[in-house]
Design a protein around this motif. Sequence first.
Motif, mmCIF file in Angstrom:
data_model
loop_
_atom_site.group_PDB
_atom_site.id
_atom_site.type_symbol
_atom_site.label_atom_id
_atom_site.label_comp_id
_atom_site.label_asym_id
_atom_site.label_seq_id
_atom_site.Cartn_x
_atom_site.Cartn_y
_atom_site.Cartn_z
ATOM 1 N N CYS A 1 1.004 -1.210 0.039
ATOM 2 C CA CYS A 1 0.091 0.127 0.079
ATOM 3 C C CYS A 1 0.879 1.291 -0.050
ATOM 4 O O CYS A 1 0.466 2.361 -0.890
ATOM 5 C CB CYS A 1 -0.872 -0.009 1.132
ATOM 6 N N SER A 2 1.942 1.159 0.648
ATOM 7 C CA SER A 2 2.618 2.237 1.077
ATOM 8 C C SER A 2 3.425 2.810 -0.588
ATOM 9 O O SER A 2 3.442 3.809 -0.926
ATOM 10 C CB SER A 2 3.883 2.152 1.790
ATOM 11 N N VAL A 3 3.873 1.631 -1.583
ATOM 12 C CA VAL A 3 4.402 1.827 -2.472
ATOM 13 C C VAL A 3 3.570 2.356 -3.588
ATOM 14 O O VAL A 3 3.771 3.276 -4.444
ATOM 15 C CB VAL A 3 5.236 0.465 -3.099
ATOM 16 N N MET A 4 2.400 1.671 -3.532
ATOM 17 C CA MET A 4 0.970 2.235 -4.274
ATOM 18 C C MET A 4 0.875 3.772 -3.913
ATOM 19 O O MET A 4 0.652 4.371 -5.138
ATOM 20 C CB MET A 4 -0.062 1.496 -4.027
ATOM 21 N N GLU A 5 0.868 4.123 -2.830
ATOM 22 C CA GLU A 5 0.621 5.680 -2.711
ATOM 23 C C GLU A 5 1.834 6.466 -3.064
ATOM 24 O O GLU A 5 1.387 7.643 -3.578
ATOM 25 C CB GLU A 5 0.269 5.678 -1.069
ATOM 26 N N ALA A 6 3.056 5.954 -3.134
ATOM 27 C CA ALA A 6 4.038 6.778 -3.567
ATOM 28 C C ALA A 6 4.001 7.082 -4.895
ATOM 29 O O ALA A 6 4.117 8.124 -5.398
ATOM 30 C CB ALA A 6 5.393 6.086 -3.199
ATOM 31 N N VAL A 7 3.486 6.017 -5.599
ATOM 32 C CA VAL A 7 3.428 5.969 -7.272
ATOM 33 C C VAL A 7 2.313 6.837 -7.614
ATOM 34 O O VAL A 7 2.388 7.646 -8.483
ATOM 35 C CB VAL A 7 3.145 4.462 -7.767
ATOM 36 N N THR A 8 1.079 6.708 -6.980
ATOM 37 C CA THR A 8 -0.132 7.345 -7.467
ATOM 38 C C THR A 8 -0.091 8.710 -6.970
ATOM 39 O O THR A 8 -0.730 9.737 -7.612
ATOM 40 C CB THR A 8 -1.501 6.514 -6.914
ATOM 41 N N GLU A 9 0.362 9.473 -5.928
ATOM 42 C CA GLU A 9 0.270 10.451 -5.135
ATOM 43 C C GLU A 9 1.388 11.551 -5.626
ATOM 44 O O GLU A 9 1.386 12.857 -5.267
ATOM 45 C CB GLU A 9 -0.003 10.563 -3.720
ATOM 46 N N SER A 10 2.373 10.960 -6.004
ATOM 47 C CA SER A 10 3.726 11.728 -6.448
ATOM 48 C C SER A 10 3.332 12.830 -7.458
ATOM 49 O O SER A 10 2.682 12.403 -8.482
ATOM 50 C CB SER A 10 5.002 10.798 -6.710
ATOM 51 N N ALA A 11 3.859 14.003 -7.264
ATOM 52 C CA ALA A 11 3.771 15.084 -8.328
ATOM 53 C C ALA A 11 4.428 14.677 -9.693
ATOM 54 O O ALA A 11 4.239 15.310 -10.630
ATOM 55 C CB ALA A 11 3.918 16.378 -7.671
ATOM 56 N N SER A 12 5.556 14.112 -9.460
ATOM 57 C CA SER A 12 6.654 14.079 -10.463
ATOM 58 C C SER A 12 7.212 12.566 -10.589
ATOM 59 O O SER A 12 7.171 11.814 -9.609
ATOM 60 C CB SER A 12 7.670 15.144 -10.515
ATOM 61 N N GLU A 13 7.737 11.977 -11.534
ATOM 62 C CA GLU A 13 8.392 10.897 -11.536
ATOM 63 C C GLU A 13 9.606 10.810 -10.480
ATOM 64 O O GLU A 13 10.003 9.884 -9.813
ATOM 65 C CB GLU A 13 8.889 10.602 -13.130
ATOM 66 N N ASP A 14 10.417 11.847 -10.471
ATOM 67 C CA ASP A 14 11.507 12.081 -9.330
ATOM 68 C C ASP A 14 10.717 11.794 -7.960
ATOM 69 O O ASP A 14 11.444 11.098 -7.086
ATOM 70 C CB ASP A 14 12.061 13.475 -9.406
ATOM 71 N N ASP A 15 9.861 12.377 -7.516
ATOM 72 C CA ASP A 15 9.063 12.038 -6.397
ATOM 73 C C ASP A 15 8.537 10.932 -6.097
ATOM 74 O O ASP A 15 8.873 10.160 -5.187
ATOM 75 C CB ASP A 15 7.851 13.211 -6.136
ATOM 76 N N ALA A 16 8.005 10.242 -7.055
ATOM 77 C CA ALA A 16 7.626 8.784 -7.203
ATOM 78 C C ALA A 16 8.903 7.786 -6.750
ATOM 79 O O ALA A 16 8.987 7.107 -5.837
ATOM 80 C CB ALA A 16 7.098 8.420 -8.367
ATOM 81 N N LEU A 17 9.951 8.098 -7.647
ATOM 82 C CA LEU A 17 11.244 7.417 -7.055
ATOM 83 C C LEU A 17 11.779 7.826 -5.930
ATOM 84 O O LEU A 17 12.054 6.780 -5.224
ATOM 85 C CB LEU A 17 12.404 7.750 -8.340
ATOM 86 N N ARG A 18 11.643 8.795 -5.297
ATOM 87 C CA ARG A 18 12.069 9.128 -4.056
ATOM 88 C C ARG A 18 11.206 8.313 -2.913
ATOM 89 O O ARG A 18 11.701 7.866 -2.050
ATOM 90 C CB ARG A 18 12.297 10.644 -3.628
ATOM 91 N N GLU A 19 9.998 8.468 -3.124
ATOM 92 C CA GLU A 19 9.057 7.697 -2.326
ATOM 93 C C GLU A 19 9.097 6.173 -2.139
ATOM 94 O O GLU A 19 8.992 5.440 -1.270
ATOM 95 C CB GLU A 19 7.479 8.271 -2.581
ATOM 96 N N VAL A 20 9.372 5.692 -3.362
ATOM 97 C CA VAL A 20 9.649 4.085 -3.571
ATOM 98 C C VAL A 20 10.792 3.845 -2.860
ATOM 99 O O VAL A 20 10.828 2.719 -2.151
ATOM 100 C CB VAL A 20 9.484 3.598 -5.110
ATOM 101 N N GLU A 21 11.899 4.680 -3.065
ATOM 102 C CA GLU A 21 13.189 4.308 -2.232
ATOM 103 C C GLU A 21 13.016 4.344 -0.901
ATOM 104 O O GLU A 21 13.747 3.565 -0.165
ATOM 105 C CB GLU A 21 14.569 5.418 -2.782
#
Length: 100
Positions: free
Chosen positions: A70-90
């Motif tokens: 769930c945490s990873v899915m939120e990181a991907v769906t809620e991030s404003a940019s690809e860089d933000d998504a990558l940071r959240e997945v990390e």
Amino acid sequence: MKSPEDHRPTTPSYRAEHQRDVVNRLKRIEGQVRGLIDMVESGRSCEDVAQQMAAARKAMDKAFYRMMACSVMEAVTESASEDDALREVERSTRILEKYA
């Protein structure tokens, strides 16, 4: 034409579904632990208790991984940019490395 974002699950309902799933898993584990206490108090064999402990431990691991998904899915769906998504997945990856 719909954008790819239109196909993403809505975060509040997606999160609520995952929360219900994790809570249900934890309640089942709670029942398993109560059963373990009863087994020990009634003098069941160490092997029987160990088997049930292993099952409870595995169930806890599954609940943990479900929560992290769930945490990873939120990181991907809620991030404003690809860089933000990558940071959240990390960040989620570091949590997995630390606690898994």
